[in-house]
Design a protein around this motif. Structure first.
Motif, PDB file in Angstrom:
ATOM      1  N   ALA A  45       0.841  -1.205   0.000  1.00  0.00           N
ATOM      2  CA  ALA A  45       0.000   0.000   0.000  1.00  0.00           C
ATOM      3  C   ALA A  45       0.868   1.244   0.000  1.00  0.00           C
ATOM      4  O   ALA A  45       0.636   2.182  -0.767  1.00  0.00           O
ATOM      5  N   ILE A  67      -4.068  -2.628   5.286  1.00  0.00           N
ATOM      6  CA  ILE A  67      -3.045  -1.600   5.073  1.00  0.00           C
ATOM      7  C   ILE A  67      -2.604  -0.961   6.381  1.00  0.00           C
ATOM      8  O   ILE A  67      -1.516  -0.424   6.469  1.00  0.00           O
ATOM      9  N   GLY A  71      -0.231   2.179   6.022  1.00  0.00           N
ATOM     10  CA  GLY A  71      -0.837   2.416   4.712  1.00  0.00           C
ATOM     11  C   GLY A  71      -1.688   3.674   4.697  1.00  0.00           C
ATOM     12  O   GLY A  71      -1.698   4.419   3.719  1.00  0.00           O
TER      13      GLY A  71
END
Length: 181
Positions: A45, A67, A71
């Motif tokens: 990500a 994520i 992320g």
């Protein structure tokens, strides 16, 4: 332009080439919708959101991808930092439901001011977001005024967070999801 990676399975030794191809695909600079439901990791990500050719995205859906806060921070950096022509600030719909995002990652997303066009935000099923991150949403002032849909179900929102949301007075909000808090 739309890319759907829902059928791609990114597991040990399989499917990673598809995400790598997307990450390095300069010819996708006009891409406006991206849907990923294929096992994207936090590191993947971060690498994907760092790509300048995704700056014109209007719709980003990564439901159920783990994520995490890392992320979410990478996404907030892609949206809110750098020169204006290098930001991913055209997003209208952002779906991060069930992405293992906690209060730190959500706060980094919600405190940036570059969501000028955001009309739909889904952070549901991230049970550790909590009140503090939702407070960032109401403090940001700018972008929440464009929201039509806000999904915060099962985010650990308590009474204080609900009060902050009620006091914010979202002028265009037509759908608010707060179930299972």
């Amino acid at each position: 332009n739309f890319v759907d990676l829902s059928e791609v399975i990114l597991g040990p030794g399989t499917g990673k080439s598809e995400l790598l191809l997307l990450r390095n695909a300069e010819h996708l600079r006009n891409l406006n919708s991206l849907y990923i439901s294929c096992g994207m990791s936090r590191i993947q990500a971060k690498r994907l959101f760092d790509r300048p050719h995704l700056r014109r995205l209007q719709n980003l859906r990564v439901p159920g991808q783990p994520i995490g806060d890392e992320g979410a921070r990478a996404l907030s950096m892609a949206i809110g930092s750098g020169p204006p022509n290098e930001r991913m600030d055209q997003l209208q719909k952002l779906d991060l439901q069930g992405c293992s995002i906690g209060s730190t990652g959500a706060a980094s997303l919600l405190e940036i001011m570059s969501f000028r066009h955001l009309s739909s935000l889904d952070l549901s099923n991230n049970p550790t977001i909590g009140n503090d991150a939702v407070g960032k949403l109401t403090e940001s002032g700018q972008f929440y005024k464009t929201l039509y849909t806000l999904e915060l179900g099962r985010t650990g929102l308590g009474d204080d967070g609900a009060k902050s949301l009620a006091a914010a007075g979202f002028p265009r909000l037509s759908a608010l999801g707060l179930s299972d808090n």
